[in-house]
Design an enzyme around this catalytic site. Structure first.
Site, PDB file in Angstrom:
ATOM      1  N   HIS A 240     -16.991 -25.129 -39.195  1.00  0.00           N
ATOM      2  CA  HIS A 240     -16.863 -24.524 -37.859  1.00  0.00           C
ATOM      3  C   HIS A 240     -16.430 -25.530 -36.782  1.00  0.00           C
ATOM      4  O   HIS A 240     -15.412 -25.362 -36.115  1.00  0.00           O
ATOM      5  CB  HIS A 240     -18.217 -23.962 -37.416  1.00  0.00           C
ATOM      6  CG  HIS A 240     -18.845 -23.009 -38.358  1.00  0.00           C
ATOM      7  ND1 HIS A 240     -18.413 -21.717 -38.500  1.00  0.00           N
ATOM      8  CD2 HIS A 240     -19.902 -23.137 -39.198  1.00  0.00           C
ATOM      9  CE1 HIS A 240     -19.178 -21.089 -39.380  1.00  0.00           C
ATOM     10  NE2 HIS A 240     -20.087 -21.929 -39.818  1.00  0.00           N
TER      11      HIS A 240
HETATM   12  C1  BDR Z   1     -22.333 -22.982 -35.461  1.00  0.00           C
HETATM   13  O1  BDR Z   1     -23.747 -22.981 -35.621  1.00  0.00           O
HETATM   14  C2  BDR Z   1     -24.168 -24.180 -36.203  1.00  0.00           C
HETATM   15  O2  BDR Z   1     -25.049 -23.909 -37.244  1.00  0.00           O
HETATM   16  C3  BDR Z   1     -22.935 -24.937 -36.632  1.00  0.00           C
HETATM   17  O3  BDR Z   1     -23.120 -26.329 -36.435  1.00  0.00           O
HETATM   18  C4  BDR Z   1     -21.874 -24.400 -35.713  1.00  0.00           C
HETATM   19  O4  BDR Z   1     -21.831 -25.095 -34.490  1.00  0.00           O
HETATM   20  C5  BDR Z   1     -21.734 -21.936 -36.380  1.00  0.00           C
HETATM   21  O5  BDR Z   1     -22.241 -20.672 -36.074  1.00  0.00           O
END
Ligand code: BDR
Ligand code: CA
Length: 310
Positions: A240
């Protein structure tokens, strides 16, 4: 000249890769890391951020601890995704570099005030608590922000922490609502994009051959992947947060629309939802560029090339 950025983060394996991408990219000048409570509590995110910098041999980048809980809610964490440490997958030494004594919110405010307007960008890849608090305390800094490139939200993919909401926005929806209403130039890298950027076995093995840093990236990815494989049945994991950094380096890899995005703060089932008016039906003014597509091959090539430089 390299673009000056502050990464606001809650590491997180994907946060760690995002930080490494920034460190390996000459287009970016990382002024500091501000950490926030999110994936794990603040004490751990502050430690993890320093572990990542020490792994990369960059003790010169200052780390500032910020808000330890959302503006109005109790903290929701994601150990079920990231492990108890937030950075499970490989054992890294306890960091020895110090945390800065200043609060992250003060660092954000002071940095924006001390640089020319429009020359510092913010890259929030965790809940938006630090950014919203800075904007609330010092509204004059909003107009000085060059751009906010954030990972958060979802529209077509809807939620990952609830059926309707993505984690970063869900944890502190009041903060997100303030940031989206701020008038700053915002680019959103939502789950719709990150779920199109899945790691492949070949890429992970390529990372593993790159030495100590590549090995850490591969081990984090192995850990992170197990969750997505079980949940979505996918072969790889979405990286992500690196998408929010990659947008600043290679915007040509992404496509989206400038639309209105509102944050649901009061829904019974939908708190933290990013209500993205993709089809322009609301009549509300656009406030964010909402990215929907990515050239995943290009993104992973960029990551390989930049991490190999470290
Ligand atoms: C986001 O949530 C976190 O768990 C990850 O680091 C990312 O920023 C994804 O939904
Ligand atoms: Ca994150």
């Amino acid at each position: 000249m390299a673009r000056k950025i502050i990464i606001d983060t809650d590491p997180g394996q994907d946060d760690a890769v995002a930080i490494l991408l920034a460190l390996g990219s000459p287009e970016l000048d990382l002024l500091g890391l501000t950490v926030v409570a999110g994936n794990v509590p603040l004490a751990r995110t502050a430690g993890n951020a320093r572990k990542v910098l020490e792994l990369a041999g960059r003790r010169d980048i200052p780390v500032f601890a910020g808000c330890d809980r959302p503006i109005r809610r109790r903290l929701v964490t994601a150990e079920h995704v990231h492990g108890a440490s937030g950075l499970d997958g490989i054992e890294l030494p306890e960091p020895t570099m110090p945390l800065q004594s200043a609060h992250a919110v003060d660092f954000i405010i002071d940095t924006l005030r001390s640089h020319d307007p429009g020359t510092v960008s913010l890259v929030p890849i965790g809940p938006l608590t630090n950014i919203a608090t800075a904007f609330q305390r010092a509204p004059d800094i909003i107009a000085r922000v060059q751009e906010i490139s954030l990972m958060g939200g979802a529209y077509f993919e809807v939620g990952n922490i609830t059926p309707a909401a993505e984690f970063n926005i869900h944890v502190d929806p009041e903060a997100a609502a303030q940031v989206f209403a701020s008038g700053a130039e915002i680019t959103v890298l939502p789950l719709d994009v990150t779920h199109k950027a899945l790691t492949s076995r070949a890429w992970v093995e390529r990372m593993r051959r790159l030495g100590r840093i590549g090995e850490a990236v591969a081990s984090w990815t192995d850990f992170f992947e197990r969750y997505d494989r079980e949940k979505y049945g996918s072969l790889g994991a979405p990286l992500h947060d690196p998408c929010a950094v990659a947008w600043l380096i290679r915007p040509d890899l992404f496509a989206g629309r400038f639309i209105n995005v509102e944050i649901e703060t009061e829904g019974t089932y939908t708190t933290g939802m990013t209500v993205a008016d993709w089809w322009g039906v609301s009549g509300r003014a656009p406030n964010a560029t909402f990215i929907r597509d990515v050239d995943a091959g290009g993104l992973f090539d960029l990551l390989s090339e930049r991490i190999a430089r470290l």
